[in-house]
Design an enzyme around this catalytic site. Structure first.
Site, PDB file in Angstrom:
ATOM      1  N   HIS A 121      -8.019   3.477  -6.081  1.00 42.74           N
ATOM      2  CA  HIS A 121      -8.017   2.728  -5.178  1.00 42.74           C
ATOM      3  C   HIS A 121      -9.173   1.361  -4.889  1.00 42.74           C
ATOM      4  O   HIS A 121      -8.921   0.320  -5.515  1.00 42.74           O
ATOM      5  CB  HIS A 121      -8.016   2.968  -3.644  1.00 42.74           C
ATOM      6  N   ASP A 137     -13.085  -6.067  -5.344  1.00 40.57           N
ATOM      7  CA  ASP A 137     -12.166  -5.177  -4.796  1.00 40.57           C
ATOM      8  C   ASP A 137     -11.570  -4.447  -5.408  1.00 40.57           C
ATOM      9  O   ASP A 137     -10.987  -4.955  -6.262  1.00 40.57           O
ATOM     10  CB  ASP A 137     -11.484  -5.819  -3.709  1.00 40.57           C
TER      11      ASP A 137
HETATM   12  P1  ADQ Z   1      -9.298  -1.477   1.959  1.00 42.71           P
HETATM   13  O1  ADQ Z   1     -10.678  -2.159   1.180  1.00 42.71           O
HETATM   14  O2  ADQ Z   1      -8.731  -0.802   3.402  1.00 42.71           O
HETATM   15  O3  ADQ Z   1      -8.466  -0.707   0.657  1.00 42.71           O
HETATM   16  P2  ADQ Z   1      -6.784  -3.977   1.702  1.00 42.71           P
HETATM   17  O4  ADQ Z   1      -6.053  -3.263   0.324  1.00 42.71           O
HETATM   18  O5  ADQ Z   1      -7.478  -5.506   1.960  1.00 42.71           O
HETATM   19  O6  ADQ Z   1      -8.768  -3.087   1.722  1.00 42.71           O
HETATM   20  O7  ADQ Z   1      -6.156  -3.382   2.868  1.00 42.71           O
HETATM   21  C1  ADQ Z   1      -6.588  -3.287   4.106  1.00 42.71           C
HETATM   22  C2  ADQ Z   1      -5.195  -3.456   5.003  1.00 42.71           C
HETATM   23  O8  ADQ Z   1      -6.002  -3.527   6.264  1.00 42.71           O
HETATM   24  C3  ADQ Z   1      -4.531  -3.777   4.927  1.00 42.71           C
HETATM   25  O9  ADQ Z   1      -2.793  -4.021   5.069  1.00 42.71           O
HETATM   26  C4  ADQ Z   1      -4.348  -4.716   6.547  1.00 42.71           C
HETATM   27  O10 ADQ Z   1      -3.515  -5.818   7.208  1.00 42.71           O
HETATM   28  C5  ADQ Z   1      -5.212  -3.859   7.058  1.00 42.71           C
HETATM   29  N1  ADQ Z   1      -5.985  -4.662   8.333  1.00 42.71           N
HETATM   30  C6  ADQ Z   1      -6.701  -5.363   8.123  1.00 42.71           C
HETATM   31  N2  ADQ Z   1      -7.984  -5.696   8.688  1.00 42.71           N
HETATM   32  C7  ADQ Z   1      -6.940  -5.289   9.966  1.00 42.71           C
HETATM   33  C8  ADQ Z   1      -6.656  -5.427  11.318  1.00 42.71           C
HETATM   34  N3  ADQ Z   1      -7.521  -6.689  12.014  1.00 42.71           N
HETATM   35  N4  ADQ Z   1      -5.687  -4.924  12.280  1.00 42.71           N
HETATM   36  C9  ADQ Z   1      -4.982  -4.554  11.608  1.00 42.71           C
HETATM   37  N5  ADQ Z   1      -4.848  -4.328  10.240  1.00 42.71           N
HETATM   38  C10 ADQ Z   1      -5.999  -4.898   9.658  1.00 42.71           C
HETATM   39  C11 ADQ Z   1      -8.235  -0.160  -0.336  1.00 42.71           C
HETATM   40  C12 ADQ Z   1      -9.263  -0.622  -1.382  1.00 42.71           C
HETATM   41  C13 ADQ Z   1      -8.216  -1.773  -1.610  1.00 42.71           C
HETATM   42  C14 ADQ Z   1      -6.677  -1.937  -1.885  1.00 42.71           C
HETATM   43  C15 ADQ Z   1      -6.112  -0.825  -0.958  1.00 42.71           C
HETATM   44  C16 ADQ Z   1      -5.107  -0.206  -1.702  1.00 42.71           C
HETATM   45  O11 ADQ Z   1     -10.742  -1.250  -1.089  1.00 42.71           O
HETATM   46  O12 ADQ Z   1      -9.113  -3.087  -2.672  1.00 42.71           O
HETATM   47  O13 ADQ Z   1      -6.717  -2.788  -2.405  1.00 42.71           O
HETATM   48  O14 ADQ Z   1      -7.009   0.090  -0.602  1.00 42.71           O
HETATM   49  O15 ADQ Z   1      -4.803   0.955  -2.626  1.00 42.71           O
END
Ligand code: ADQ
Length: 462
Positions: A157, A364
């Protein structure tokens, strides 16, 4: 259809009101498992004094979860150690933050072996087994050592780092060799796959032929499979009463100002410092626009046991305070900075209220917030996505306003472009982005990866 067994570090026990702090991986996999039916195995998040291998089963919503507890030392060395102090920073190009400790590597190997031993009896011969993320790279080779002959896939990921960075890891060769126990491995983008190819050819004498990667007499498939979101579900969430309520609260608090939002786990890879500095530059360069915009940054803390994460929190507290101190007026706060999570529907309402979504990570793997922001927009009056060129999502989302987050000037310019974009152009860009987010959703991603895994004729053995 074969049953699916998913193995990842943490498991999200399915629940109706999913989400406050759920990461992208959890959100995506629950949707995928619901479609396929199957078992999800991982660490419970709890500790025990001495590892027992006892499994906690929970069933619900078409998904069975099976979790184990780990010892305190496992968590220090494997989770807070090798996973989050060594691999996470290294894979996000932050060699300056990467800690190399033999104890961490030992704990990582031990916990991967514990996962292998405990999950083996739960797997049937025909199951497809799909391992996730940097915590569990060696799990495939441990499972093969226990005699597993199933089709075995691995998805990363995070980004895959450039060879010159990866070779700073003392055990880099061992780590990459372990990937050859899988039959299919997946990355979000061509960039990450290219870096993997480069390592294999330059360090291992490997050969690339289309999807096939061969080292010695072992050939695996390495594919690009960009993850998506459950777009239909998110579009619906954005129209729900909870979303409407959150949107109203946003509008009322903004009192007519254009809203910009950022939503990220509090993590140095998300570029929050640089985002604040970009906004600071925007305010400095455009005195006429001060007081006309309001920026909300939502950033729930994560990995608080790791020092770097405490440092970034203190840094952002100071920086937001400094910017507010400099520019705030009696009726205007330039940055609202909130350290908590929100349920998904409220989050959707927050996105929908925004004229601009700032998604500007320094690095990311993909970034699901960018896709959620697009799915949540009002079809009559959509907001503009400002997206970092260093997010994996930028490879698909070319109609966003793309920006280099390291440059405060480019960030300030991108904010102006987004704030002043005419409605026609906003609509055109958003429709094209939404088409992609709908077409390449999490079910598409799942089918793409599992299709490749199902095609495997002869799984590897030991
Ligand atoms: P993350 O680093 O966690 O994931 P991301 O893909 O942006 O990053 O996902 C974050 C998730 O957390 C989103 O679904 C978002 O809605 C949720 N989230 C963030 N802040 C929040 C809040 N305050 N309240 C509720 N929900 C919140 C890792 C990798 C990424 C990759 C994903 C999936 O680092 O690059 O996209 O896995 O493969």
């Amino acid at each position: 259809m074969s049953r699916l067994v998913v193995i990842s570090n943490r498991v999200a026990v399915p629940s109706k009101d999913a989400s406050a702090n759920q990461g992208g991986l959890a959100v995506a996999l629950l949707s995928a498992l619901r479609e396929h039916g199957g078992l999800w195995f991982g660490w419970s998040g709890d500790t025990v004094e001495t590892f027992t291998g006892d499994i906690h089963h929970v069933e619900g919503g078409g998904v069975t979860t099976a979790t184990i507890d780990l010892e305190e030392q496992d968590i220090d060395e494997y989770y807070n150690g090798f996973a989050n102090r060594t691999l996470w920073p290294l894979f996000h190009y932050r060699i300056d933050l990467t800690e190399f400790e033999r104890d961490f590597a030992g704990g990582y190997a031990r916990v991967n072996e514990r996962f292998a031993e405990t999950v083996m009896p739960l797997v049937d011969p025909d199951d497809l087994v799909w391992v996730h993320d940097y915590h569990l790279i060696p799990l495939g080779s441990r499972l093969r050592a226990h005699g597993m002959t199933n089709r075995l896939g691995f998805f990363l990921h995070t980004p895959w780092p450039p060879t010159r960075l990866l070779t700073a890891l003392p055990s880099h060769r061992q780590l990459v060799e372990a990937l050859f126990a899988y039959d299919v491995i997946g990355f979000h983008t061509a960039d990450w796959l290219d870096s993997f190819h480069h390592y294999v050819t330059s360090q291992m004498g490997g050969r690339i032929d289309g999807d096939a990667v061969t080292v010695g007499d072992r050939t695996i498939r390495a594919i690009i499979a960009p993850i998506g979101i459950d777009t239909a579900e998110f579009e619906e969430a954005a129209r729900s009463p909870d979303a409407d309520f959150a949107r109203e609260r946003m509008y009322m608090s903004a009192t007519g100002r254009a809203l910009m939002v950022g939503v990220d786990r509090l993590d140095y890879s998300k570029g929050l410092r640089e985002r604040f500095l970009g906004y600071d530059r925007f305010l400095a360069n455009h005195p006429d626009r001060r007081g006309l915009t309001s920026f909300l940054q939502v950033a729930p803390p994560s990995r608080e046991k790791v020092d770097t994460y405490q440092e970034i929190r203190a840094d952002l507290d100071g920086l937001s305070g400094r910017i507010n101190g400099e520019y705030a007026d009696i009726d205007w706060t330039p940055i609202r900075y909130v350290n908590r999570g929100y349920p998904r529907a409220e989050l959707a309402g927050i996105y929908r209220a925004a004229r601009v979504g700032l998604v500007t990570p320094l690095r990311d793997g993909m970034n699901l917030v960018a896709k959620e922001f697009v799915a949540a927009q009002d079809p009559d009056d959509p907001g503009v996505l400002v997206l970092s060129i260093f997010a994996g999502a930028a490879a698909q989302m070319t109609e966003a306003v793309l920006v280099n987050p390291y440059s405060a000037e480019e960030m300030a310019d991108a904010i102006v472009t987004a704030l002043t974009m005419p409605r026609d152009e906003r609509l055109r860009r958003w429709r094209s982005l939404l088409d992609g987010v709908r077409r390449e959703d999490v079910f598409w991603w799942c089918r793409l990866f599992l299709g490749a895994l199902e095609d495997v004729k002869e799984p590897a053995t030991a």
